[in-house]
Design an enzyme around this catalytic site. Sequence first.
Site, mmCIF file in Angstrom:
data_model
loop_
_atom_site.group_PDB
_atom_site.id
_atom_site.type_symbol
_atom_site.label_atom_id
_atom_site.label_comp_id
_atom_site.label_asym_id
_atom_site.label_seq_id
_atom_site.Cartn_x
_atom_site.Cartn_y
_atom_site.Cartn_z
ATOM 1 N N HIS A 309 0.855 -1.185 0.000
ATOM 2 C CA HIS A 309 0.000 0.000 0.000
ATOM 3 C C HIS A 309 0.883 1.224 0.000
ATOM 4 O O HIS A 309 1.949 1.212 0.625
ATOM 5 C CB HIS A 309 -0.915 -0.002 1.237
ATOM 6 C CG HIS A 309 -2.068 0.920 1.092
ATOM 7 N ND1 HIS A 309 -1.970 2.263 1.390
ATOM 8 C CD2 HIS A 309 -3.331 0.708 0.645
ATOM 9 C CE1 HIS A 309 -3.132 2.826 1.136
ATOM 10 N NE2 HIS A 309 -3.977 1.912 0.684
ATOM 11 N N ASP A 369 -7.970 -5.289 -0.016
ATOM 12 C CA ASP A 369 -8.479 -6.029 -1.168
ATOM 13 C C ASP A 369 -8.072 -7.485 -1.171
ATOM 14 O O ASP A 369 -8.591 -8.277 -1.957
ATOM 15 C CB ASP A 369 -7.978 -5.376 -2.463
ATOM 16 C CG ASP A 369 -8.641 -4.046 -2.667
ATOM 17 O OD1 ASP A 369 -9.842 -3.949 -2.366
ATOM 18 O OD2 ASP A 369 -7.971 -3.106 -3.092
#
Length: 434
Positions: A309, A369
């Site tokens: 991320h 996700d």
Amino acid sequence: MTKPTVTLTDNLSGKSVELDVLSPTVGVKTIDIRKLQKELGYFTYDPGYLATASCSSSITYLDGDEGVLMYRGYPIEQLAERSSFLEVCYLLYYGELPSAERLQWYENVITHHTMLHEQVQYFYRGFRRDAHPMATMVGVVGALSAFYHDDLDIHDPAQRERSAHRLVAKMPTIASWSYRYSMGLPFNYPRNRLTYPEDFLHLMFAVPTEEYEIDPLMAKALDVILILHADHEQNASTSTVRLAGSSEANPFAAVAAGIASLWGPAHGGANEAVINMLREIERSDQPLEHWVKRAKDKDDRFRLMGFGHRVYKNYDPRAKIIRELANQILDRLPPGNPNQKLFDIARDLEQIALSDDYFKERGLYPNVDFYSGVIFLSMGIPVSMFTVMFALARTVGWISQWNEMMSDEHSRIGRPRQLYTGAAQRNYVPLGQR
Ligand code: CMC
């Protein structure tokens, strides 16, 4: 108390400039560089905005090193456990948790804006049946401005509020119709007696021939997933909404731009990419270590989707909650179901990657996700709809951020500068001499 500043000295000219240091309520101090160009004649260079605050905002705070995410100061863990998606929508847009009366009012307003103008159906019918639902979403959401053009004075807070209500309320209908159209199924109309997540499940899956029974666990899981995705400060799609909106474009156009930005696999498309990756791994006869090795190879474009991320370099707090949710849902499914296999691969892959120095050194952990796709599959939501689900949840974040920008009297059109690397001035060469 002396005002915090930093002094920047240009070693070439010997000139200095004193720049104010702005203090956030929590988080990293920020240097105000607005007078830099005027005083020293320089721009700053920061592709991908790695160290640049593009705006000030009081909506969402996240700390990537500590794994903190808060909406209006409330930790995501508390909201996921105790709140509802519509209450979170109210919180994000209006800034405070609602009283019981205000919550009832808000739920009522949203419920009574869920229907689409009947004419909107013809937009869907113009698309090929095999169109990606995200392509349909970009078109239909942008087209909503054609239906509410009498209500688009972006300088009027009441009209902005109505647009925000319409977007939050209509998005489940729009999203489900993208799916229904692609499947050749009749469009369902919203039901006012249902809650927001229940209504979405009904819009998606009810068929005219039977009563549709809503699974309370799925409705609850959906509500939590919507909460987790509702806002994430200045990510690519939110920044896109702000930039598009900064030209005073209408909110439907700005949100359609956000949906387009969300579509990419490095952003909202990642949940779809995770399932495609897990399925590819399942089909192959290669061990998981093979895939981890490929992800580390710089000459190979393969990456572990759902890992890493831009901001969370320790762990993604949303991933922790969603992993637990996935456990609960999969525990209830019969053993041997195809989603269980994918979930097992995901869990094993996570273990291998988390104990690998490459991933540890780079702070690469599963993001939200990594597990959301497995839950969506268990709900019966097809892979092509995953990013649409993200868009559905993020709409309230986009519109709240847009409204914050439009309410700010200092806000101006977004206009980044560049480091030009093209040719210096040269003279036109006639065609015959080239
Ligand atoms: N698999 C293997 N290596 C990776 C991965 C990955 N998933 N992600 C990053 N790296 C490596 C990258 O190669 C680089 O290595 P090196 O320093 O040796 O060059 C290092 O880690 C830093 O990566 P980066 O690309 O510079 O990091 P970034 O902050 O620009 O990118 C990211 C963040 C999310 C785009 C990236 O981690 C990625 O592509 N992840 C997979 C896609 C994904 O899951 N995206 C969903 C993001 S969460 C949902 C959302 O908020 O939108």
